[in-house]
Design an enzyme around this catalytic site. Structure first.
Site, PDB file in Angstrom:
ATOM      1  CG  HIS A   1      -4.414   3.202  -0.430  1.00 27.19           C
ATOM      2  ND1 HIS A   1      -4.939   2.121   0.496  1.00 27.19           N
ATOM      3  CD2 HIS A   1      -3.168   3.265   0.409  1.00 27.19           C
ATOM      4  CE1 HIS A   1      -4.861   2.024   1.825  1.00 27.19           C
ATOM      5  NE2 HIS A   1      -3.405   2.698   1.906  1.00 27.19           N
TER       6      HIS A   1
ATOM      7  CG  HIS B   1      -3.568   6.936   2.696  1.00 24.16           C
ATOM      8  ND1 HIS B   1      -3.819   7.681   4.388  1.00 24.16           N
ATOM      9  CD2 HIS B   1      -3.147   5.988   2.448  1.00 24.16           C
ATOM     10  CE1 HIS B   1      -3.215   5.833   4.112  1.00 24.16           C
ATOM     11  NE2 HIS B   1      -3.353   5.143   3.217  1.00 24.16           N
TER      12      HIS B   1
ATOM     13  CG  ASP C   1      -1.708  -1.155   1.450  1.00 22.26           C
ATOM     14  OD1 ASP C   1      -1.695  -1.766   0.489  1.00 22.26           O
ATOM     15  OD2 ASP C   1      -2.364  -0.600   1.822  1.00 22.26           O
ATOM     16  CG  ASP C   2      -0.064   3.694   2.101  1.00 23.07           C
ATOM     17  OD1 ASP C   2      -1.339   3.823   2.120  1.00 23.07           O
ATOM     18  OD2 ASP C   2       0.822   3.975   3.326  1.00 23.07           O
TER      19      ASP C   2
ATOM     20  CG  HIS D   1       2.203   0.219   4.476  1.00 27.37           C
ATOM     21  ND1 HIS D   1       2.507  -0.548   5.099  1.00 27.37           N
ATOM     22  CD2 HIS D   1       1.687   0.550   4.362  1.00 27.37           C
ATOM     23  CE1 HIS D   1       0.942  -1.084   5.848  1.00 27.37           C
ATOM     24  NE2 HIS D   1       0.032   0.118   5.450  1.00 27.37           N
TER      25      HIS D   1
HETATM   26 ZN    ZN Z   1      -2.946   3.279   3.795  1.00 27.60          ZN
END
Ligand code: ZN
Length: 388
Positions: A246, A250, A195-196, A340
């Site tokens: 995602h 955020h 993620d991210d 991440h």
């Molecule tokens: Zn995230």
């Protein structure tokens, strides 16, 4: 040597062997760059019978105790305006080279006991000018190098038998066939998710490791980070990885209205399409937060929400060792693992985990591949794992 081989077959029993071959050949194939025309083939496996149809570039392999006595090769999707077909001949142990046969005919002796020692394959007519046919055989436990267009594959007159055949058609002058990304539904599989990102300096390290180990992962990307790492996203897609949404910035689903979710996720998906050419169908709720209203919005957008079954907390402890220990102490078939790709410590962990999990027999697949092997996904539904 053949006598002891026969004893092995008698000892194990053909029923057990037959069951083994069916499951080991039941594979789902994904081709990144498939030509319009392909082959499929069957081998007659001594003591077992004809193998199922094996698709282009996949292994037709006899289990221990068996070997190939005969083969058939066919073409699919032959361009209508092109003449010609596929032709092949086999070298049968003790009998030598047999006559050339064509498309779908049997070469060798299915009912016999004599193994094949070598094969030759060629395309004829117009096809020979437009495509190369590559093939290799499994002999003494090793796959030979690729042979092509009538070259001999396999060593003849040395008492070596063929235990497997693999074949592929490539457009004229193209590269030798690559390993197919082959997924065996009956073998354990897990989905690594990141993620991210993207953050090129971290994400690229993870992509390197996936590539080296024949694995794939899913990247749930923050939309506003995508344009700055477009080349990385392109590479992700080319490598068969899955791109996920995602949110654009955020933001929590639970902090947005229906209209805001549509516009926020829509904008994020657009950046991903612009960079990688693929529209995401999966999203990961920021912070793991969702509620009934946001799920109904996702349903109307055709998107599923993906949570996880193992949380590495890599963002919190920033320790490669802790990430590795968390995964290796908990991992099981069907897991979705959360990491991440914005921390170098996570890339450090991934570089250890990817080969280690592969060595432990896990197929590293995308979330969609995992889901498809285990019953699929529906829009507006939350998934956190796909155990058997
Ligand atoms: Zn995230």
């Amino acid at each position: 040597m053949r006598v002891s081989l026969k004893a092995v077959i008698m000892g194990l029993g053909t029923v057990v062997l037959a069951a083994g071959i069916v499951s080991s050949l039941a594979a789902v194939k994904v081709y990144a760059d498939r030509p319009e025309m392909t082959t499929y083939y069957n081998g007659f496996l001594y003591g077992l019978g004809w193998s199922p149809d094996i698709e282009d570039n996949n292994r037709c392999e006899a289990p221990a105790g068996s070997y190939v006595t005969s083969m058939k090769v066919s073409l699919t999707n032959q361009p209508e305006h092109m003449t010609g077909t596929i032709a092949y001949q086999v070298n049968v142990s003790g009998l030598g080279w047999q006559d050339w046969v064509e498309n779908g005919m049997e070469a060798g002796e299915a009912q016999g006991e004599l193994p094949l020692e070598a094969i030759r394959v060629k395309l004829t007519g117009d096809l020979a000018g437009a495509y190369d046919v590559y093939y290799r055989v499994l002999q003494s436990g090793v796959w030979t190098q690729w042979s092509k267009n009538e070259e001999t594959a396999g060593v003849e007159d040395q008492g070596l038998r063929i235990d497997g055949i693999r074949m592929s058609i490539v457009k004229k002058g193209g590269e030798v066939p690559q390993e197919p990304k082959e997924l065996v539904p009956t073998r354990p599989m897990i989905a690594l998710t990141f993620d991210d990102g993207p953050r090129a300096s971290v994400t690229e390290r993870i992509l390197n490791s996936l590539e080296e180990n024949g694995g794939r992962a899913t990247f749930f990307m923050v939309g506003n980070r995508v344009p700055g790492a477009a080349a990385t996203v392109k590479r992700m897609v080319a490598g068969g990885n899955e791109v996920g949404n995602h949110t654009y910035d955020h933001k929590y689903l639970t902090d947005m209205s229906d209209a805001e979710i549509r516009s926020n996720l829509g904008r994020a998906s657009q950046t991903i399409v612009n960079a990688g050419g693929v529209f995401p169908t999966l999203m990961r709720p920021t912070g793991g937060y969702y509620h009934t209203a946001s799920l109904s919005t996702l349903r109307s957008m055709g998107m599923s929400a993906v949570m996880w079954s193992i949380d590495t907390l890599d963002w919190k402890h920033r320790s490669a060792k802790k990430t590795i220990d968390t995964v290796l102490s908990q991992v099981k078939d069907g897991d979705i693992i959360l990491m991440h790709d914005i921390y170098h410590t996570t890339a450090d962990a991934a570089e250890i985990l990817i080969p280690e999990l592969t060595a432990r027999g896990y197929q590293l697949v995308t979330v969609s591949e995992l889901a498809n092997a285990r019953g699929g996904m529906k829009p507006g539904v939350v998934y956190s794992g796909f155990g058997p």
